[in-house]
Design a protein around this motif. Structure first.
Motif, PDB file in Angstrom:
ATOM      1  N   GLY A  37       0.777  -1.231   0.000  1.00  0.00           N
ATOM      2  CA  GLY A  37       0.000   0.000   0.000  1.00  0.00           C
ATOM      3  C   GLY A  37       0.807   1.278   0.000  1.00  0.00           C
ATOM      4  N   LYS A  38       2.126   1.161  -0.100  1.00  0.00           N
ATOM      5  CA  LYS A  38       2.977   2.353  -0.080  1.00  0.00           C
ATOM      6  C   LYS A  38       3.824   2.417  -1.341  1.00  0.00           C
ATOM      7  CE  LYS A  38       3.370   2.635   4.961  1.00  0.00           C
ATOM      8  NZ  LYS A  38       4.318   2.733   6.108  1.00  0.00           N
ATOM      9  N   ARG A  39       4.388   3.569  -1.570  1.00  0.00           N
ATOM     10  CA  ARG A  39       5.297   3.754  -2.698  1.00  0.00           C
ATOM     11  C   ARG A  39       6.680   3.242  -2.316  1.00  0.00           C
ATOM     12  NH1 ARG A  39       4.897   9.734  -5.011  1.00  0.00           N
ATOM     13  NH2 ARG A  39       6.239   8.745  -6.554  1.00  0.00           N
ATOM     14  N   ARG A  40       7.446   2.860  -3.321  1.00  0.00           N
ATOM     15  CA  ARG A  40       8.807   2.421  -3.050  1.00  0.00           C
ATOM     16  C   ARG A  40       9.623   3.604  -2.561  1.00  0.00           C
ATOM     17  NH1 ARG A  40      11.664  -1.360  -7.398  1.00  0.00           N
ATOM     18  NH2 ARG A  40      11.255   0.441  -8.754  1.00  0.00           N
ATOM     19  N   GLU A  41      10.341   3.412  -1.468  1.00  0.00           N
ATOM     20  CA  GLU A  41      11.096   4.508  -0.868  1.00  0.00           C
ATOM     21  C   GLU A  41      12.570   4.144  -0.742  1.00  0.00           C
ATOM     22  OE1 GLU A  41      10.646   5.377   3.297  1.00  0.00           O
ATOM     23  OE2 GLU A  41       9.907   3.364   3.760  1.00  0.00           O
ATOM     24  N   GLY A  42      13.392   5.152  -0.918  1.00  0.00           N
ATOM     25  CA  GLY A  42      14.819   4.981  -0.735  1.00  0.00           C
ATOM     26  C   GLY A  42      15.142   4.936   0.747  1.00  0.00           C
ATOM     27  N   VAL A  43      15.851   3.926   1.159  1.00  0.00           N
ATOM     28  CA  VAL A  43      16.178   3.725   2.565  1.00  0.00           C
ATOM     29  C   VAL A  43      17.575   4.251   2.882  1.00  0.00           C
ATOM     30  CG1 VAL A  43      16.606   1.968   4.318  1.00  0.00           C
ATOM     31  CG2 VAL A  43      14.640   1.744   2.782  1.00  0.00           C
ATOM     32  N   SER A  44      18.527   3.895   2.024  1.00  0.00           N
ATOM     33  CA  SER A  44      19.911   4.267   2.290  1.00  0.00           C
ATOM     34  C   SER A  44      20.719   4.131   1.013  1.00  0.00           C
ATOM     35  CB  SER A  44      20.488   3.350   3.383  1.00  0.00           C
ATOM     36  OG  SER A  44      21.843   3.663   3.636  1.00  0.00           O
ATOM     37  N   TRP A  45      21.797   4.886   0.922  1.00  0.00           N
ATOM     38  CA  TRP A  45      22.726   4.706  -0.192  1.00  0.00           C
ATOM     39  C   TRP A  45      24.144   4.976   0.260  1.00  0.00           C
ATOM     40  CZ3 TRP A  45      25.583   8.903  -1.851  1.00  0.00           C
ATOM     41  CH2 TRP A  45      25.051  10.185  -1.661  1.00  0.00           C
ATOM     42  N   TYR A 105      23.868   7.909   3.136  1.00  0.00           N
ATOM     43  CA  TYR A 105      22.632   8.637   3.419  1.00  0.00           C
ATOM     44  C   TYR A 105      21.611   7.647   3.983  1.00  0.00           C
ATOM     45  CZ  TYR A 105      18.049  10.663   2.822  1.00  0.00           C
ATOM     46  OH  TYR A 105      16.771  11.096   3.049  1.00  0.00           O
ATOM     47  N   TYR A 106      20.814   8.118   4.936  1.00  0.00           N
ATOM     48  CA  TYR A 106      19.752   7.314   5.519  1.00  0.00           C
ATOM     49  C   TYR A 106      18.465   8.131   5.547  1.00  0.00           C
ATOM     50  CZ  TYR A 106      23.675   4.512   7.122  1.00  0.00           C
ATOM     51  OH  TYR A 106      24.819   3.757   7.163  1.00  0.00           O
ATOM     52  N   SER A 107      17.367   7.461   5.245  1.00  0.00           N
ATOM     53  CA  SER A 107      16.085   8.145   5.349  1.00  0.00           C
ATOM     54  C   SER A 107      15.737   8.326   6.822  1.00  0.00           C
ATOM     55  CB  SER A 107      14.989   7.339   4.641  1.00  0.00           C
ATOM     56  OG  SER A 107      14.775   6.103   5.284  1.00  0.00           O
ATOM     57  N   PRO A 161      18.154  12.534  -0.264  1.00  0.00           N
ATOM     58  CA  PRO A 161      17.308  11.391  -0.605  1.00  0.00           C
ATOM     59  C   PRO A 161      17.593  10.857  -2.003  1.00  0.00           C
ATOM     60  CG  PRO A 161      16.008  13.160   0.350  1.00  0.00           C
ATOM     61  CD  PRO A 161      17.373  13.729   0.085  1.00  0.00           C
ATOM     62  N   VAL A 162      17.332   9.577  -2.167  1.00  0.00           N
ATOM     63  CA  VAL A 162      17.488   8.935  -3.471  1.00  0.00           C
ATOM     64  C   VAL A 162      16.122   8.446  -3.928  1.00  0.00           C
ATOM     65  CG1 VAL A 162      18.057   6.691  -2.426  1.00  0.00           C
ATOM     66  CG2 VAL A 162      18.783   7.201  -4.772  1.00  0.00           C
ATOM     67  N   TYR A 163      15.890   8.496  -5.231  1.00  0.00           N
ATOM     68  CA  TYR A 163      14.589   8.132  -5.795  1.00  0.00           C
ATOM     69  C   TYR A 163      14.747   7.014  -6.808  1.00  0.00           C
ATOM     70  CZ  TYR A 163      13.444  12.538  -3.593  1.00  0.00           C
ATOM     71  OH  TYR A 163      13.293  13.532  -2.678  1.00  0.00           O
ATOM     72  N   ASP A 164      13.721   6.164  -6.888  1.00  0.00           N
ATOM     73  CA  ASP A 164      13.867   4.960  -7.715  1.00  0.00           C
ATOM     74  C   ASP A 164      14.090   5.283  -9.181  1.00  0.00           C
ATOM     75  OD1 ASP A 164      10.307   4.000  -7.482  1.00  0.00           O
ATOM     76  OD2 ASP A 164      11.297   5.836  -8.165  1.00  0.00           O
ATOM     77  N   TYR A 165      13.552   6.395  -9.667  1.00  0.00           N
ATOM     78  CA  TYR A 165      13.702   6.710 -11.082  1.00  0.00           C
ATOM     79  C   TYR A 165      15.137   7.089 -11.449  1.00  0.00           C
ATOM     80  CZ  TYR A 165      13.158  11.517  -9.359  1.00  0.00           C
ATOM     81  OH  TYR A 165      13.279  12.696  -8.666  1.00  0.00           O
ATOM     82  N   GLU A 166      15.955   7.343 -10.435  1.00  0.00           N
ATOM     83  CA  GLU A 166      17.350   7.702 -10.694  1.00  0.00           C
ATOM     84  C   GLU A 166      18.223   6.485 -10.984  1.00  0.00           C
ATOM     85  OE1 GLU A 166      17.652   9.952  -6.755  1.00  0.00           O
ATOM     86  OE2 GLU A 166      18.837  11.235  -8.088  1.00  0.00           O
ATOM     87  N   MET A 167      17.801   5.317 -10.485  1.00  0.00           N
ATOM     88  CA  MET A 167      18.671   4.156 -10.476  1.00  0.00           C
ATOM     89  C   MET A 167      18.698   3.435 -11.816  1.00  0.00           C
ATOM     90  SD  MET A 167      19.540   4.825  -7.475  1.00  0.00           S
ATOM     91  CE  MET A 167      20.705   3.506  -7.162  1.00  0.00           C
ATOM     92  N   ASP A 168      19.844   2.827 -12.104  1.00  0.00           N
ATOM     93  CA  ASP A 168      20.039   2.148 -13.388  1.00  0.00           C
ATOM     94  C   ASP A 168      19.815   0.644 -13.326  1.00  0.00           C
ATOM     95  OD1 ASP A 168      22.731   4.407 -13.670  1.00  0.00           O
ATOM     96  OD2 ASP A 168      20.898   4.499 -14.869  1.00  0.00           O
TER      97      ASP A 168
END
Length: 126
Positions: free
Chosen positions: A42-50, A59-61, A107-114
């Motif tokens: 029920g939630k959107r994919r979220e960046g946790v850490s990179w 980085y940490y959310s 923050p990191v977002y899923d659309y950025e990742m390859d």
């Protein structure tokens, strides 16, 4: 191309710990950062850490800061996510991802990742 394979998920009681691993293969020399994301029902994919492969910047959310720790073993091409103090809110599928360009601190977002791994399920019981 870079291939990613996560492991380490499972069922744990609230307050417990898990360590996720992500083994990278292929053109890993192209990778500038690895990130962990999670997708809860029920939630959107979220960046946790990179973590940066260039200077180990991390980085940490907000929800995981001070409980999760990301690290990288360059010799093994493996990225880890140590998760402590788990709560039911951490239940999700956890994905490892990689990016060929540098990430801006924040923050990191899923659309950025390859590249993406298939994910590993983490379930925290109360």
């Amino acid at each position: 191309q870079v291939q990613l394979a996560e492991s380490g998920g499972g069922l744990v009681q609230a307050g417990g710990s898990l360590r996720l691993s992500c083994v990278a293969s292929g053109r890993t020399s192209d990778v500038k950062a690895y990130a962990w994301f999670r997708l809860a029902p029920g939630k959107r994919r979220e960046g946790v850490s990179w973590i940066s492969t260039i200077d180990d910047t991390t980085y940490y959310s907000v929800p995981v800061k001070d409980r999760f720790s990301i690290s990288i073993d360059n010799a093994k091409n493996t990225v880890y996510l140590q998760m402590n103090g788990l709560s039911t809110e951490d239940t999700a599928i956890y994905y490892c991802s990689a990016i060929r360009s540098e990430l801006i601190p924040g923050p990191v977002y899923d659309y950025e990742m390859d590249y993406w791994g298939p994910g590993t399920q983490v379930t925290v019981s109360s």
